[in-house]
Design an enzyme around this catalytic site. Structure first.
Site, PDB file in Angstrom:
ATOM      1  N   HIS A  80      50.262  46.417  21.579  1.00  0.00           N
ATOM      2  CA  HIS A  80      49.354  45.468  20.927  1.00  0.00           C
ATOM      3  C   HIS A  80      48.642  44.593  21.956  1.00  0.00           C
ATOM      4  CE1 HIS A  80      52.284  45.719  17.259  1.00  0.00           C
ATOM      5  NE2 HIS A  80      51.669  46.855  17.506  1.00  0.00           N
ATOM      6  N   HIS A 237      46.211  50.105  11.634  1.00  0.00           N
ATOM      7  CA  HIS A 237      47.174  49.742  12.670  1.00  0.00           C
ATOM      8  C   HIS A 237      47.468  50.936  13.584  1.00  0.00           C
ATOM      9  CE1 HIS A 237      50.239  47.423  14.694  1.00  0.00           C
ATOM     10  NE2 HIS A 237      50.956  48.541  14.706  1.00  0.00           N
ATOM     11  N   ASP A 241      47.217  50.821  17.647  1.00  0.00           N
ATOM     12  CA  ASP A 241      48.208  51.348  18.584  1.00  0.00           C
ATOM     13  C   ASP A 241      47.576  52.357  19.551  1.00  0.00           C
ATOM     14  OD1 ASP A 241      50.379  49.896  17.658  1.00  0.00           O
ATOM     15  OD2 ASP A 241      51.147  51.503  16.374  1.00  0.00           O
ATOM     16  N   HIS A 264      52.884  56.931  19.167  1.00  0.00           N
ATOM     17  CA  HIS A 264      52.967  56.606  20.586  1.00  0.00           C
ATOM     18  C   HIS A 264      53.294  57.826  21.451  1.00  0.00           C
ATOM     19  CE1 HIS A 264      52.647  52.477  19.448  1.00  0.00           C
ATOM     20  NE2 HIS A 264      53.791  52.480  18.788  1.00  0.00           N
TER      21      HIS A 264
END
Length: 316
Positions: A80, A237, A241, A264
């Site tokens: 973030h 969101h 990321d 991720h």
């Protein structure tokens, strides 16, 4: 031009996964230093506690992005903050932190953006460099896929599909700049599911999670009293990321990112595959046309962008 933060910023909070309090200071850094963390709580030299925020230092991608240096110093949940740096055009920053995790704050990038705005930016007398995508690079893992494709600008798009009545299938796309990030992605919070909390905490994760710093989905409803900021907050969101994860390439990427059920791990593996595919990218300075590109010689790519020997090519 490259930029760093104009004045130091101090941010305190708790770690999402550790649940421990943490104090962090964002400080100016010299041109071409990039973004790096210093673990001030470790009894070691600065060299041993310095952790560059680069793709090849990523070691853990379970529910966050964690980086580790050769001496074992690590810091997690950096995505973030990295997304905020990318959106605000910060190329160089020194982050002093007294724990192993960036504070989660409200679960989004907005608090970091606001602190950066208060501090301001300082232009540096060095050209900014970008990675321009020349050829599509795709990574597929089962029903997940992520890709980078040629584009005149930075575009981020994603699709997610969760079997939950409040999520389902969502898609979103944004042409990335500071304003679009602020207006469309910055305040979108991390999210999770009530059914997974006990399992995650047993695994040492989400110990600092709460309705103050995450959206939590129950069996058939949202547990947060105020609900979602937007109906498609989860997919936004995911894009937030991805912006942070891809900024760990060491410089902004000029191309189109697309993720289908990405995360991720997939994002980091995509950056690895990009640098392994030498014909798929080149490095250019801001303001340059394609013919004025700075191309990078690829020996030593696995040791990071700092090892590149860049030679400027002249226009034909």
């Amino acid at each position: 031009m490259q930029h760093t933060i104009a004045h130091p910023v101090e941010i305190t909070g708790i770690g999402l996964h550790s649940g421990e309090p943490v104090r962090m200071r964002v400080l100016p850094a010299a041109p071409d230093e990039g973004v790096y963390f210093i673990r001030t709580d470790l009894s070691s030299t600065e060299n041993d506690s310095r952790i560059p925020a680069l793709w090849h230092n990523v070691r853990d991608t379970m529910l966050c992005t964690e980086i580790v240096n050769a001496q074992g110093a690590k810091v997690g949940t950096i995505e973030h903050l990295m997304a905020a740096f990318r959106a605000c055009d910060i190329d160089n920053a020194r982050i002093e932190i007294d724990g192993p995790e960036v504070p989660i704050l409200d679960g989004s990038s907005l608090p970091f953006i606001l602190e950066i705005d208060r501090a301001g930016l300082r232009a540096q007398n060095r050209a900014r460099k970008f990675i321009r995508i020349l050829k599509t690079v795709t990574l597929v893992d089962g029903d997940k896929s992520v890709s980078l494709s040629p584009s005149a600008e930075s575009v981020f798009s994603a699709e997610i599909d969760f079997p939950h009545p409040c999520i389902g299938r969502q898609r979103y796309s944004v042409s990335l700049d500071r304003d679009s990030f602020y207006e469309e992605l910055a305040n979108c919070r991390t999210f999770g599911f009530e059914r997974e909390i006990e399992m995650l905490q047993a695994a040492g994760k989400a110990r600092g999670g709460s309705l103050d710093n995450a959206v939590v989905f129950g069996k058939d409803k949202i547990l947060n009293p105020d609900g979602l900021i937007r109906p498609d907050e989860p997919v936004r969101h995911k894009l937030l990321d991805a912006v942070g994860d891809l900024y760990m390439a060491g410089m902004p990427i000029l191309g189109a990112y697309h993720g289908i059920r990405g995360g991720h791990d997939m994002n980091n593996r995509l950056v690895h595959k990009l640098f392994e595919t030498r014909e798929a990218w080149y490095i250019t300075e801001s303001g340059c046309t394609e013919d004025d590109a700075i191309t990078a010689a690829c020996p030593g790519v696995s040791s990071g962008l700092d090892s590149f020997a860049c030679a400027q090519t002249s226009s034909p």
